[in-house]
Design an enzyme around this catalytic site. Sequence first.
Site, PDB file in Angstrom:
ATOM      1  N   GLU A  42       0.858  -1.196   0.000  1.00  0.00           N
ATOM      2  CA  GLU A  42       0.000   0.000   0.000  1.00  0.00           C
ATOM      3  C   GLU A  42       0.890   1.240   0.000  1.00  0.00           C
ATOM      4  O   GLU A  42       1.557   1.534   0.986  1.00  0.00           O
ATOM      5  CB  GLU A  42      -0.911   0.014   1.237  1.00  0.00           C
ATOM      6  CG  GLU A  42      -1.775   1.267   1.326  1.00  0.00           C
ATOM      7  CD  GLU A  42      -2.467   1.430   2.672  1.00  0.00           C
ATOM      8  OE1 GLU A  42      -2.769   2.593   3.038  1.00  0.00           O
ATOM      9  OE2 GLU A  42      -2.712   0.411   3.361  1.00  0.00           O
ATOM     10  N   ARG A  46       0.683  10.304   0.923  1.00  0.00           N
ATOM     11  CA  ARG A  46       1.086  11.287   1.941  1.00  0.00           C
ATOM     12  C   ARG A  46       2.292  12.107   1.493  1.00  0.00           C
ATOM     13  O   ARG A  46       2.622  13.106   2.120  1.00  0.00           O
ATOM     14  CB  ARG A  46       1.411  10.566   3.252  1.00  0.00           C
ATOM     15  CG  ARG A  46       0.216   9.870   3.875  1.00  0.00           C
ATOM     16  CD  ARG A  46       0.616   9.092   5.113  1.00  0.00           C
ATOM     17  NE  ARG A  46      -0.449   8.209   5.562  1.00  0.00           N
ATOM     18  CZ  ARG A  46      -0.329   7.324   6.540  1.00  0.00           C
ATOM     19  NH1 ARG A  46       0.819   7.215   7.180  1.00  0.00           N
ATOM     20  NH2 ARG A  46      -1.331   6.556   6.883  1.00  0.00           N
ATOM     21  N   THR A  69      -4.334   6.252   1.602  1.00  0.00           N
ATOM     22  CA  THR A  69      -4.657   7.636   1.968  1.00  0.00           C
ATOM     23  C   THR A  69      -5.446   8.334   0.860  1.00  0.00           C
ATOM     24  O   THR A  69      -5.194   9.492   0.529  1.00  0.00           O
ATOM     25  CB  THR A  69      -3.391   8.449   2.336  1.00  0.00           C
ATOM     26  OG1 THR A  69      -2.458   7.616   3.018  1.00  0.00           O
ATOM     27  CG2 THR A  69      -3.751   9.594   3.284  1.00  0.00           C
ATOM     28  N   LYS A 129     -11.338  -1.460   6.481  1.00  0.00           N
ATOM     29  CA  LYS A 129     -10.143  -1.198   7.288  1.00  0.00           C
ATOM     30  C   LYS A 129     -10.594  -0.605   8.619  1.00  0.00           C
ATOM     31  O   LYS A 129     -11.252   0.442   8.627  1.00  0.00           O
ATOM     32  CB  LYS A 129      -9.222  -0.214   6.551  1.00  0.00           C
ATOM     33  CG  LYS A 129      -8.033   0.241   7.381  1.00  0.00           C
ATOM     34  CD  LYS A 129      -7.066   1.072   6.558  1.00  0.00           C
ATOM     35  CE  LYS A 129      -7.270   2.545   6.711  1.00  0.00           C
ATOM     36  NZ  LYS A 129      -6.110   3.339   6.247  1.00  0.00           N
TER      37      LYS A 129
END
Length: 207
Positions: A42, A46, A69, A129
């Site tokens: 993943e 960011r 994200t 998640k």
Amino acid sequence: MTMTLLDIMRTSAVIPVIAIDEPEHAVPLAKALVAGGIRVLEVTLRTKHGLGAIKAMSEVEGAIVGVGTLTQPDEFAAARDAGAVFGVSPGLTPALIAAAKSSGLPLLPGVMTPSEVMAAREQGFRQLKLFPAVPAGGVGMLSAIYGPLPDVTFCPTGGISQETASQFLALKNVACVGGSWLTPKDAIAAGDWGRITDLAKAASGLR
């Protein structure tokens, strides 16, 4: 054969949460993780190098690369075009649901409460998640939620370590965990790919 989101989650016991600060680290990092048995990666948005890293890592043999994200609708198509085969978001909004459907990118959305789990489920999401996992109640929360909502499968992320991961992986409704301990910033900065492969080997044996 196209993998479902659940297939992807079951491929690796741990999905490393990756933030790339330097573009040249992307490929050797992906190779080091795959060499240790961790294939699902993943890559978060960011940093400004997120999309470039996804594109580079997607070309590493054996790597299954997703984007993390996701917070803006326009990020879905951009990540898919860069090579991401799944997406992860810290939460879920109507705009993100629409973007996931229009882009075709399978989404693992973040939830924190039973109401959020039920709301996501109503929208057709069965893989979620739990984020942030430890502040949200951790193992106890997931164990309790299995009773009323046994058809939902989780990837808890946030505050999990190599020492606590196996407690989460032992739960019936957990397919994998997310963790940043596989990619220590000091190891990446030093180019210590052997250390990362060793961490990946330890993580891949947790299930």
